[in-house]
Enzyme design. Structure first.
Site, PDB file in Angstrom:
ATOM      1  N   GLY A  69       2.302  10.760  -3.368  1.00  0.00           N
ATOM      2  CA  GLY A  69       3.080  11.582  -3.126  1.00  0.00           C
ATOM      3  C   GLY A  69       4.169  12.327  -4.065  1.00  0.00           C
ATOM      4  N   GLN A  89       0.871  -1.332   0.076  1.00  0.00           N
ATOM      5  CA  GLN A  89       0.141   0.356  -0.089  1.00  0.00           C
ATOM      6  C   GLN A  89       1.023   1.212  -0.033  1.00  0.00           C
ATOM      7  OE1 GLN A  89      -4.308   0.009   1.414  1.00  0.00           O
ATOM      8  NE2 GLN A  89      -2.906   0.807   3.002  1.00  0.00           N
ATOM      9  N   GLU A 109       1.852   2.819  -3.311  1.00  0.00           N
ATOM     10  CA  GLU A 109       0.733   3.698  -3.582  1.00  0.00           C
ATOM     11  C   GLU A 109       1.123   5.686  -3.648  1.00  0.00           C
ATOM     12  OE1 GLU A 109      -2.871   2.426  -5.046  1.00  0.00           O
ATOM     13  OE2 GLU A 109      -1.839   0.639  -6.264  1.00  0.00           O
ATOM     14  N   GLU A 110       1.030   4.681  -2.052  1.00  0.00           N
ATOM     15  CA  GLU A 110       1.264   6.558  -1.689  1.00  0.00           C
ATOM     16  C   GLU A 110       2.312   6.868  -1.370  1.00  0.00           C
ATOM     17  OE1 GLU A 110       0.750   6.080   2.813  1.00  0.00           O
ATOM     18  OE2 GLU A 110       1.694   8.009   3.161  1.00  0.00           O
ATOM     19  N   ARG A 111       3.044   6.302  -1.980  1.00  0.00           N
ATOM     20  CA  ARG A 111       5.023   7.244  -2.704  1.00  0.00           C
ATOM     21  C   ARG A 111       4.820   7.637  -3.453  1.00  0.00           C
ATOM     22  NH1 ARG A 111       8.097   2.373   1.557  1.00  0.00           N
ATOM     23  NH2 ARG A 111       7.029   3.630   3.395  1.00  0.00           N
TER      24      ARG A 111
END
Ligand SMILES: Cc1cc2nc3c(=O)[nH]c(=O)nc-3n(C[C@H](O)[C@H](O)[C@H](O)COP(=O)(O)OP(=O)(O)OC[C@H]3O[C@@H](n4cnc5c(N)ncnc54)[C@H](O)[C@@H]3O)c2cc1C
Length: 385
Positions: A246, A238, A241-243
């Site tokens: 960002g 997960q 996708e966050e990185r």
């Protein structure tokens, strides 16, 4: 990355949404320390923007991740970091594992309303005693009959004060720290959940952040995402996708710092000349603009590989690291050229200076990214390259 007319249409949709529904109100929201998240998410949901690469079966658009990155990039035109961060929490931080590994019933109950914007989600990983060291978290979910009983607390949780559910990482057994965790969806109105007061932050002022406490909070075991004990692995996925979100989300904000600084330096005169005429200034801005293009290329390369199903841990970590570094470098250099005006609270570059500082800390600090990159290069102490 080759963009199709569909990518460009999505770009225009996000840009129009930002121009009409967000940017006119940003200054007011920054002062208030919050924005009308349910209203904005409903509007974004109506345009399909909260489920771009989520399954159509649950109301998403079912597009590949390159479309999500195009949207993340355009959300970078929001004139603050807090609102896009809250949107990113919903689309790329608290729902990827649910969308990929959740049961149909769980996705019907929580993913569908997250995609439509009816419900706001948040992600609960960090704790006061465990931020970088995710494996060291202490919040527990103990089995009792068909339920889990949750005790512990989560720190710095974006969207928590207005969230309807939290995607929670908790220990579901006493086993090894990488194999004893599960991701569990917990409704925020569950008895036993309390919130600390809104945290007073340096930046990201329009997004709300709070500590969340769990005192014998009971949820059915079928609220767990995927297999018991697979939570750490799912959270690491997960994080990709966050990185990527960002890093992509930073690009246009960085460019705005440069563009607004050029405009100011063309107007502002010292010693009889426009500031921009100083070579030290226009060379520096050109150098930083080149760095931003490198970040964009890295994000696109990682996205291309992600879309073909490759593991992009290395490239996503590099993109997150580079975005954090540039956030500091670009906003600091630009602020300098605004002189005293750059030190004023409402100056756009001053806001970027405060907001972008988080990128080197949240979602895995720069040093954690470096550690991951080193590990994948085989350069950790004691390991042969
Ligand atoms: C505004 C904001 C919003 C956030 N939103 C969320 C959210 O929604 N959900 C969530 O779960 N978390 C959230 N976080 C938490 C964030 O992810 C953590 O703050 C971050 O992971 C760093 O953890 P820490 O603060 O405990 O720092 P620590 O782990 O205490 O580390 C402090 C510093 O030490 C350095 N460091 C740490 N480990 C190493 C190492 N091994 N080698 C070298 N240096 C090291 C790094 O520079 C790091 O910044 C948010 C934080 C903020 C500030």
């Amino acid at each position: 990355m080759i963009f199709t007319p569909e990518h460009e249409a999505l770009r225009r949709t996000v840009r129009g949404f930002v121009e009409h529904q967000i940017n006119p109100y940003v200054d007011e929201w920054e002062r208030a320390g919050r924005f009308p998240i349910h209203e904005i998410f409903r509007k974004a949901g109506d345009l399909g923007l909260l489920g771009i690469s989520k399954p159509e079966q649950f109301g998403g658009m079912g597009l590949d991740y390159s479309y999500s990155i195009v949207a993340a990039e355009e959300f970078g035109t929001v004139r603050c970091g807090g609102v896009p961060m809250s949107i990113g929490v919903q689309t790329d931080m608290c729902t990827p594992a649910l969308a990929r590994f959740g049961s149909d019933a769980l996705r019907e109950q929580f993913l569908r309303p997250a995609i439509s914007g009816e419900q706001v989600g948040c992600i609960g990983v960090s704790e006061a005693g465990a931020g970088s060291d995710v494996a060291g978290l202490k919040t527990s979910a103990r089995k009792d009959g068909d339920d889990y009983v949750i005790n512990g607390s989560k720190m710095w949780i974006t969207n928590a004060p207005c969230a309807d559910f939290i995607c929670l990482l908790a220990n579901t057994s006493d086993g090894k720290p990488h194999a004893n965790k599960s991701l569990i969806v917990v409704p925020m109105d569950s008895p036993g959940i309390t919130l600390g007061s809104d945290l007073d932050k340096l930046g990201m002022r329009s997004s709300q952040t709070a500590q969340v406490f769990f005192d014998d909070v009971r949820v059915p075991q079928h609220y767990r995402i995927g297999h018991e004990g697979a939570g750490f692995m799912m959270q690491m996925l997960q994080f990709q996708e966050e990185r990527l979100f960002g890093a992509a989300n930073m690009i246009k904000g960085l460019e705005h710092c440069i563009d607004s600084t050029i405009a100011y330096c063309q107007e502002r005169r010292t010693f009889g000349n426009a500031l921009i005429d100083n070579q030290v200034i226009h060379f520096r801005l050109a150098e930083l603009a080149s760095e931003i293009e490198c970040l964009r290329a890295l994000v696109y390369q990682a996205t291309e590989q992600y879309v073909t199903g490759q593991d992009v841990t290395r490239l996503a970590s590099m993109a997150k690291l580079k975005a954090g570094r540039l956030g500091r470098e670009v906003s600091d250099s630009c602020l300098q050229y605004w002189g005293g005006m750059g030190f004023m609270w409402d100056n756009p570059v001053a806001r970027a200076y405060r907001d972008m500082r988080l990128v080197s800390i949240g979602g895995g600090a720069d040093e954690i990214m470096l550690g991951i990159i080193c590990k994948l290069m085989g350069t950790l102490p004691g390991k042969k390259p």
